[in-house]
Design an enzyme around this catalytic site. Structure first.
Site, PDB file in Angstrom:
ATOM      1  CD  GLN A 114      -2.432  -1.485   2.623  1.00  0.00           C
ATOM      2  OE1 GLN A 114      -1.864  -2.258   3.396  1.00  0.00           O
ATOM      3  NE2 GLN A 114      -3.543  -0.862   2.953  1.00  0.00           N
ATOM      4  CB  VAL A 116       3.123   5.798  -3.017  1.00  0.00           C
ATOM      5  CG1 VAL A 116       1.634   5.459  -2.903  1.00  0.00           C
ATOM      6  CG2 VAL A 116       3.475   6.940  -2.064  1.00  0.00           C
ATOM      7  CG  HIS A 132      -2.782   2.792  -2.072  1.00  0.00           C
ATOM      8  ND1 HIS A 132      -2.722   2.716  -0.696  1.00  0.00           N
ATOM      9  CD2 HIS A 132      -3.991   2.274  -2.411  1.00  0.00           C
ATOM     10  CE1 HIS A 132      -3.834   2.173  -0.226  1.00  0.00           C
ATOM     11  NE2 HIS A 132      -4.617   1.894  -1.245  1.00  0.00           N
ATOM     12  CB  CYS A 140      -2.194   6.654 -19.477  1.00  0.00           C
ATOM     13  SG  CYS A 140      -3.710   6.725 -20.459  1.00  0.00           S
ATOM     14  CB  CYS A 164      -4.895   5.592 -25.360  1.00  0.00           C
ATOM     15  SG  CYS A 164      -4.895   6.177 -23.659  1.00  0.00           S
TER      16      CYS A 164
HETATM   17 ZN   LIG Z   1      -2.997   5.714 -22.470  1.00  0.00          ZN
END
Ligand SMILES: [Zn+2]
Length: 263
Positions: A114, A116, A132, A140, A164
């Site tokens: 958990q 970061v 997390h 993204c 994307c």
């Molecule tokens: Zn993306």
């Protein structure tokens, strides 16, 4: 190392349970990072105690105005500044290195963290899922592609994904933000295979992490708690090691080496 007899007995029992298990997963929480000097969020010296609770609708506000969120990121609030300095200055502690050794010895198959702070990777662990996120990465929100911050030049605000064109934010999961689907799926997969879960420095009150130990128990697996304090999960645990991870885990590795003849 000289250990109290009670602690020594708990460690022996934990080592026996681990050696007899097929798929061991560690569920790691903030307690392990605190031992590396990262301030907790709540309680004495906690960042939120000092600066106030963060925005519970952080993710919603990001979606409403990603440009403004990015501008605030660049200016840095005092709470954010203090957290970033602590994260950047933190180094893995003996608990992190012990988990890496357990993986190398074949006794630990996955870490669900958990935290970061990137410290599991820095210690050398390989099979890690960061539910997390990781403060050193960007992500993204559409396709879950992640980049180290320094490898993603920010030429427009908000930045967009080159694959994307989805919005890009810090990988760290905000309040109100769903756990990234790829990370959540991996946790569910690991939990389904798990017959022994090591609960390290976590009170596991935050979902979905809170559900994993309950699932392991339900499918007949064992739970081992490593925590200097009692938690909501203590009553469910088969073995309880009442000590900080930096002290308990290296002693546990010593026993695992001995039991497996790898010392
Ligand atoms: Zn993306």
């Amino acid at each position: 190392m000289d250990l109290a007899p009670e602690l020594s007995k708990q460690l022996d029992e934990a080592a026996r349970v681990i050696v007899a298990s097929q798929h061991v997963v560690a569920l790691v929480g903030a307690g392990l990072s605190v031992e590396s000097g990262i301030p907790p969020f709540r309680g004495p010296g906690g960042l939120w105690t000092k600066y106030g609770e963060p925005d519970m609708f952080g993710y919603q506000r990001f979606l409403e105005d990603p440009k403004r969120w990015w501008q605030e990121r660049i200016t840095r609030t005092p709470a954010y500044q203090e957290l970033m300095e602590a994260l950047e200055g933190a180094r893995p502690n003996p608990g992190h290195y012990a988990l890496k050794e357990m993986e190398e010895l074949g006794f630990l198959h996955h870490i669900i963290t958990q935290n970061v702070d990137n410290l599991h990777y820095e210690a050398g662990s390989r099979a890690v899922t960061e539910i997390h996120g990781n403060y050193r990465k960007l992500r993204c929100i559409r396709c879950n592609t992640r980049w180290p911050r320094e490898e993603f030049p920010i030429t427009e605000i908000p930045p967009r994904c080159p694959h994307c064109s989805g919005l890009v934010k810090s990988d760290t999961v905000m309040f109100g933000e769903p756990i990234p689907s790829d990370a959540l799926e991996e946790c569910i997969r690991q939990t389904a295979m798990c017959d022994c879960m090591l609960l390290v420095g976590t009170s596991a009150v935050v979902y979905p992490a809170a559900g994993f130990p309950v699932d392991v128990k339900r499918q007949g697996g064992k739970l081992i708690e490593v925590n200097p304090m009692e938690t909501n999960l203590t009553d469910l645990c088969d073995v309880v090691i009442r000590a900080p991870a930096g002290k308990a885990l290296p002693a546990l590795v010593e026993r695992l080496r001995h039991l497996s003849g790898k010392s």
